[in-house]
Motif scaffolding. Structure first.
Motif, short mmCIF file in Angstrom:
data_model
loop_
_atom_site.label_atom_id
_atom_site.label_comp_id
_atom_site.label_asym_id
_atom_site.label_seq_id
_atom_site.Cartn_x
_atom_site.Cartn_y
_atom_site.Cartn_z
N TYR A 1 85.69 106.72 -25.83
CA TYR A 1 85.90 108.01 -25.16
C TYR A 1 86.90 107.85 -24.04
O TYR A 1 87.12 106.77 -23.51
N ARG A 2 87.51 108.96 -23.74
CA ARG A 2 88.43 109.00 -22.62
C ARG A 2 87.94 110.10 -21.72
O ARG A 2 87.70 111.21 -22.17
N LEU A 3 87.72 109.76 -20.46
CA LEU A 3 87.25 110.74 -19.50
C LEU A 3 88.46 111.23 -18.73
O LEU A 3 89.18 110.43 -18.14
N GLU A 4 88.70 112.53 -18.77
CA GLU A 4 89.87 113.02 -18.05
C GLU A 4 89.48 114.17 -17.15
O GLU A 4 88.48 114.83 -17.37
N ARG A 5 90.28 114.38 -16.11
CA ARG A 5 90.04 115.48 -15.19
C ARG A 5 90.24 116.81 -15.92
O ARG A 5 91.21 116.96 -16.66
N ASN B 1 84.99 116.41 -14.95
CA ASN B 1 85.72 115.68 -15.97
C ASN B 1 85.34 116.14 -17.36
O ASN B 1 84.28 116.72 -17.55
N ARG B 2 86.21 115.83 -18.29
CA ARG B 2 85.95 116.20 -19.66
C ARG B 2 86.07 114.95 -20.51
O ARG B 2 87.01 114.18 -20.34
N GLY B 3 85.09 114.72 -21.36
CA GLY B 3 85.12 113.54 -22.20
C GLY B 3 85.82 113.84 -23.52
O GLY B 3 85.59 114.87 -24.13
N GLN B 4 86.69 112.94 -23.96
CA GLN B 4 87.36 113.11 -25.25
C GLN B 4 86.99 111.94 -26.12
O GLN B 4 86.96 110.81 -25.65
N ARG B 5 86.71 112.20 -27.36
CA ARG B 5 86.27 111.15 -28.23
C ARG B 5 87.46 110.42 -28.84
O ARG B 5 88.44 111.04 -29.22
N LEU B 6 87.39 109.12 -28.91
CA LEU B 6 88.39 108.33 -29.61
C LEU B 6 87.74 107.83 -30.89
O LEU B 6 86.74 107.13 -30.84
N GLU B 7 88.32 108.21 -32.01
CA GLU B 7 87.68 107.95 -33.30
C GLU B 7 87.61 106.45 -33.60
O GLU B 7 88.56 105.71 -33.39
N SER B 8 86.48 106.04 -34.13
CA SER B 8 86.37 104.66 -34.60
C SER B 8 86.56 104.70 -36.12
O SER B 8 86.37 105.73 -36.74
N ASN B 9 86.96 103.56 -36.72
CA ASN B 9 87.05 103.59 -38.18
C ASN B 9 85.84 102.91 -38.80
O ASN B 9 85.22 102.02 -38.20
N GLU C 1 88.61 107.33 -16.93
CA GLU C 1 87.91 106.19 -17.47
C GLU C 1 88.17 106.17 -18.97
O GLU C 1 88.29 107.22 -19.58
N GLN C 2 88.25 104.98 -19.54
CA GLN C 2 88.51 104.91 -20.97
C GLN C 2 87.75 103.75 -21.59
O GLN C 2 87.74 102.66 -21.05
N ILE D 1 78.68 111.00 -26.65
CA ILE D 1 80.02 111.11 -27.24
C ILE D 1 80.24 109.96 -28.21
O ILE D 1 80.82 110.10 -29.27
N ARG D 2 79.76 108.78 -27.83
CA ARG D 2 80.04 107.59 -28.63
C ARG D 2 79.27 107.58 -29.95
O ARG D 2 79.78 107.06 -30.94
N VAL D 3 78.04 108.07 -29.95
CA VAL D 3 77.25 107.91 -31.17
C VAL D 3 76.96 109.22 -31.90
O VAL D 3 76.61 109.18 -33.08
N ASN D 4 77.07 110.35 -31.23
CA ASN D 4 76.62 111.59 -31.88
C ASN D 4 77.55 112.06 -32.99
O ASN D 4 78.75 111.82 -32.94
N TYR D 5 76.96 112.71 -33.96
CA TYR D 5 77.74 113.32 -35.02
C TYR D 5 78.10 114.73 -34.60
O TYR D 5 77.28 115.46 -34.04
#
Lengths: 650, 433
Positions: free
Chosen positions: A266-270, A44-52, A278-279, A237-241
């Motif tokens: 984050y969004r985990l995708e195949r 899987n590959r994790g994708q970051r979802l930006e927080s404001n 997972e999201q 993914i959630r906290v790192n810069y």
């Protein structure tokens, strides 16, 4: 014998093969799952979802800083570095998609590549940035990250990596675009426009030093703040810069970085197919409520401009006496935070007026006569002086050549003075005597009790502790420190806070700037006697309200409207070393360098109203010609008027 | 001519040929699999097929010349190999070792050739007399082994050089050397190898290496401001990468060394585990993606030394067992040849080929599944590589060649019943009757 031995050989082969099969059974079937458990990262590959980022609000809920949705134009790192393998892959995919020959596809790629640079350059310029510089800094940061990973793995004895994640990512090169509409990306390659946020500061330059700013995260910050990805990839993914992320630089943006930033989702995708496994949604940052009143802050800036000569630098600090809240903290000159990135080069070049310095908390000033109330309280508390102790001022201490009182310019002395008179006249001789009898050790201890020589505790990263000498090769150090001269340095916030402590009757409170993310408050009762405090209050009241007080004329000028507030104040005219710049480029400031500014540091500090003080203030104007009351007094007077008008003085 | 061919084909051991071709086929398929994920290896399957054809040629060639005639050239062939082993040192090193002589279109690996000429030479040497049944008589075979062993060790190619020792032992054992002699030599060697040797710890070494070396010592001591390690003799001489391989192997289940020192081994195990019973992990959901293409990029040397892991990942435990079964067929029929042959040289030659094959399989598979430390060793007939394939093809050719010259009267003589049968066969096959 041979036949027997050959049977043994066959037996050995059979046994060894059975052994191998047994081990294979164990590896592949029995404990196979155990080896496959950690393969999530491979599949899987994790994708970051930006927080404001959270907002920064003033005490009345006015927004000082907020995130506004915008768009970022990002370019692939491989595109920026013209990676040959990536290029080949792109050409091949163009050829496949459009059914072109390799040569034609190469031509198409080159055209798209040129167009991409053009689009990116145009948009970067709109944001006031040079694409080449941005691209270079992205490449530099990614390379540094790569080197860090390589070094870390080498230290741990791990095998080197082929590439780091950042090399396969896109990086923002033009940020804060209004809208992606009208942007033609059909004929481009390696480009991505993604929704993002930009920081907006509605009050522009008001409180710019306190709010701070955000900037692209530095390598050092990434090194010290990022989690190890191998420990918990999702949390990382959630906290790192990542290179290009924004981080608070200075001020509240920095001080409350952890709260403001929030946590990315984050969004985990195949990896193959791309369906979501997972999201987790992003958690936006927390709002930070400041004790600051932005209206007061703005009014004070107007006061400054009206009451000082153009180009004056300095600071005004207003504290709430009962709570220790920082109501306003002006440092002049200011700059517009919104255009900070564009103006940075200009701002940093100004070595004379230092616009980026938050003078209120980071300026190093000799306190001058504003320190005299502290000295007086120390002398009385230790029992060396009584309330009615009289010191005779003949204009100088020992001889007319040194340790003079300021009155000696008229070749006279103050005559005998008690503590109230000494404060009212700001008589140096009284305090020389006090300092001499206390000695440097005891005097320094009392300075520190009033908050000098230690960080005030607002939590601002710029805050300095100042300096209180406890030991000196020079015999007269205690005498000088008693009148706020010599080696001692303080910040305007420290002076205002000491005044607030005197106004409270001898209770030191750490000033509060933010309701969230500030350090724990410290409250310390200094154990001063009521009569001593009364005497100091009276002396400071007479400074402003007695006809022969040092501040009387400023507060009772004929053209000035009556204040109708019982102000207690103390003027200060501090000798300061001239400001020099490194004109001979030897990386040291010495007597050989050019003097750019010289003069006195003009102070006016105190609290109001006398009976039930609600505000404490400190005003300092840098490098003036003349006395503290004359230069800083009018600013203080008008500042008090503004406080009164806004309801901070009842 | 036709008659000759008929005789050739009739006496050829077909099961061995079939197993050999099947193993080569499995190898090509596995190499193709590993080539699918790495463009740089895309043509390897094609090339391996060409090598396979050449290996079959070498096989046929080895069956055509009567093996006795090859035996007569044994010392000459062995003597020819030694200069080749020396010549590699004049060639430029690749990956830090001198193993190849480039011929332009093909790189010869003399150590591979040495394997086969060594067996022929040793079989020829041991075929007469019985002095190796005395302890002193074992000196010469050991000396003959040490010459190529040391040369190959210097390349350096630890795997191939160590291969010669089990081969020598099996051949000596089969030739009838006394078990107590062989065992005492092993015991002596063990003592010598384990002998504590003090050596200075180079303080300028990387910290990780120092840590590794310390973890492999009996004890350490300080003398004259220097730290000395006391460890087994080979450990004292080992290079950094060898030390780290040993540590990686010993601590292969330690989380901390998995991604480092035993990275290859760990990846090999994951790949094997991904195969499960028949090529899918045990807990696989029906739609779970095929993991092998994701895993193989992380498995180094997947087409050569770790081809067995690829097979395990692709076809699971069944595939691994199948490969071992194919080798089993070769051993079974090879031992049949070694049993029925009455000629001393033929017997030893057959045993030598089998011993060589066996040692290579055990070392390669043992390393892929973590039973042995990682050393460079190909899986015979399966791994990618021309020299290895050609030599193994040629070796199996020699084995089959021996089988083709089996005594004609093998079966029971007509009408000879009962216990006289054994005697009759024995009488018939007694040489020099």
């Amino acid at each position: 014998m041979y036949k027997f031995r050959i049977k043994i050989f066959l037996g050995v082969i059979a046994l060894v093969f059975l052994g191998l099969l047994g081990r294979l059974l164990q590896l592949q079937v029995v404990s196979g799952d155990q080896y496959l458990r950690n393969l999530g990262g491979l599949l899987n590959r994790g994708q970051r979802l930006e927080s404001n980022r959270g907002r920064i609000l003033d005490r009345n809920g006015k927004i000082l800083a907020m995130d506004e949705p915008c768009y970022d134009l990002c370019l692939s790192y491989r595109f920026l570095t013209a990676d040959p393998r990536w290029t080949r892959k792109q050409v091949a995919s163009i050829a496949r998609a459009e059914g072109l020959s390799p040569e034609q596809a190469q031509a198409v790629f080159e055209r798209r590549s040129a167009n991409t640079w053009e689009v990116a350059r145009r948009l970067a310029e709109q944001g006031g940035q040079d694409l080449d510089e941005v691209a270079d800094s992205v490449i530099e940061r990614v390379r540094a990250v790569r080197q860090d990973v390589i070094d870390r793995r080498a230290r741990l004895g791990l095998t080197p990596v082929e590439s780091v994640a950042e090399e396969d990512q896109v990086h923002p090169v033009a940020t804060g675009l209004e809208s992606p509409a009208g942007l033609d990306l059909n004929d481009t390659v390696g480009i991505l426009v993604r929704p993002s946020f930009r920081r907006l500061y509605p009050y522009k330059d008001a409180a710019c030093h306190i709010i701070g700013r955000t900037a692209q995260v530095s390598l050092d910050d990434m090194r010290s703040r990022n989690l190890d990805e191998s420990a918990d990839a999702m949390e990382a993914i959630r906290v790192n810069y990542r290179p290009g992320d924004q981080i608070g630089q200075g001020g509240v943006e920095r001080m409350c970085e952890g709260l403001l930033r929030g946590r990315h989702g984050y969004r985990l995708e195949r990896r193959r197919g791309g369906e979501t496994v997972e999201q987790t949604p992003p958690e936006g940052g927390q709002d930070i409520h400041l004790t600051l009143d932005i209206k007061l802050q703005e009014e004070l800036m107007k006061v400054w401009k009206a009451q000082t000569t153009p180009g004056s630098t300095g600071a005004i600090v207003i504290l709430s006496v009962p709570t220790g809240d920082v109501l306003a903290m002006v440092s002049m000159p200011t700059y517009d935070i919104n255009t900070y990135a564009r103006d940075y080069k200009e701002l940093v070049k100004d070595e004379v007026y230092l616009p980026m310095l938050n003078r209120a908390v980071a300026g190093r000033y000799p306190p001058g006569s504003t320190a005299k109330p502290v000295t007086a309280l120390a002398a009385m508390k230790t029992g060396l002086f009584a309330l009615d102790t009289q010191i005779h001022c003949k204009g100088y201490l020992f001889s007319p050549d040194s340790y003079r009182c300021w009155i000696w310019k008229h070749h006279v002395g103050h005559g005998p003075l008690d503590v109230v008179g000494a404060i009212r006249y700001s008589c140096n001789i009284y305090f020389y005597q006090a300092g001499m009898r206390l000695g440097l050790g005891r005097l320094a201890e009392w300075f520190k009790r009033f908050g000098y020589g230690g960080k005030p505790g607002t939590g601002l990263p710029e805050e300095i502790a100042g300096y209180v000498p406890t030991d000196s090769r020079y015999d007269g150090e205690a005498r000088l420190m008693a009148i706020g001269q010599g080696q001692v340095t303080v910040s305007p916030l420290q002076v205002a806070n000491a005044m607030a402590a005197i106004a409270r009757g001898g209770t030191l409170l750490s000033p509060v700037l933010a309701l969230e993310g500030s350090p724990a408050r410290v409250r310390e009762d200094l154990g001063l006697s009521r009569s001593h405090i009364e005497a100091i209050h009276r002396g400071m009241y007479e400074v402003v309200n007695s006809r022969d007080g040092t501040g009387y004329s400023v507060f009772h000028e004929r053209e000035a409207q009556p204040l109708e507030v019982a102000v207690c104040g103390k003027s200060g005219t501090a000798d300061a070393a001239p400001q020099r710049v490194d004109s001979n480029d030897d990386r040291r400031i010495t007597g050989a360098d050019t003097i750019v500014r010289e003069g006195n540091m003009a102070w006016f500090a105190g609290f109001a109203p006398r009976g039930n003080p609600t505000i404490a203030f400190a005003v300092v104007v840098d490098y003036v010609d003349g006395g503290g009351a004359k230069n800083a007094g009018p600013v203080a007077r008008e500042a008090i008027r503004v406080c009164r008008d806004l309801g901070y003085i009842h | 001519m036709l008659l000759l061919l008929r005789g050739y084909l009739r006496y050829t051991s077909w099961p061995i040929i079939l197993a050999m071709v099947a193993l080569m086929g499995v190898g090509v398929l596995a190499i193709e699999t590993s080539g699918q994920v790495d463009a740089a290896q895309a043509e390897h399957a094609q090339k391996q097929m060409a090598f396979g054809a050449a290996a079959l040629g070498a096989f046929v060639l080895a069956t055509l010349i009567p093996y006795g005639r090859i035996g007569r050239m044994a010392y000459g062939l062995f003597a020819l190999t030694l200069p080749m082993l020396l010549l590699v040192f004049a060639m430029p090193a690749r990956n830090g070792s001198h193993r190849w002589i480039p011929l332009g279109f093909f790189d010869v690996q003399p150590s591979e050739i040495a394997k086969i000429t060594y067996i022929i030479m040793l079989a020829w040497y041991l075929r007469v007399g019985d002095n190796y049944r005395r302890l002193g008589g074992l000196v010469m075979p050991f000396v003959l082994t040490l010459i190529p062993l040391v040369l190959i060790l210097k390349e350096p190619d630890l795997g191939t050089s160590l291969l010669l020792l089990p081969t020598l032992y099996i051949m000596l054992f089969m030739a009838g050397a006394r078990l107590r002699h062989l065992l005492s030599i092993v015991a002596l060697a063990t003592v010598l190898v384990a002998l504590p040797v003090p050596h200075r710890l180079d303080a300028s070494m990387p910290a990780v290496e120092q840590l590794d070396r310390r973890s492999l010592t009996y004890f350490t001591f300080q003398a004259g401001g220097q730290e000395y390690l006391v460890s087994a003799a080979p450990l004292a001489m080992m290079e950094k990468h060898q030390i780290s391989r040993v540590v990686g192997w010993l601590h292969q289940d330690d989380q901390r060394v998995r991604m480092g020192k035993s990275y290859q081994l760990y990846q090999s195990k994951i790949t094997l585990a991904a195969g499960g019973w028949v090529g899918r992990p045990a807990n696989a959901e029906p739609e779970s993606p095929d993991m092998l293409p994701l895993l193989l990029p992380y498995l180094p040397e997947d087409h050569t030394d770790f081809i067995f892991s690829v097979i395990g990942g692709k076809w699971g435990l069944v595939g691994c067992a199948g490969v071992l079964a194919l080798y089993g067929v070769i051993f079974l029929f090879g031992i049949e040849i070694a049993t029925v042959t009455n000629d001393a040289f033929g017997r030893l030659l057959a045993v030598g080929v089998l011993a060589l094959l066996f040692s290579q399989i055990v070392i390669n598979v043992g390393m892929a599944i973590g039973l042995l430390p990682v050393t460079g060793m190909t899986l015979p007939l399966v791994s990618y590589g021309g020299s290895s394939l050609l030599v193994n093809g040629f070796a199996l050719g020699l084995l089959v060649n021996v089988g083709q010259h089996r005594p004609l009267t093998l079966g029971r003589r007509p009408f000879e019943h009962g216990d006289r049968r054994e005697r009759a066969i024995a009488a018939e096959s007694m040489p020099g009757r």
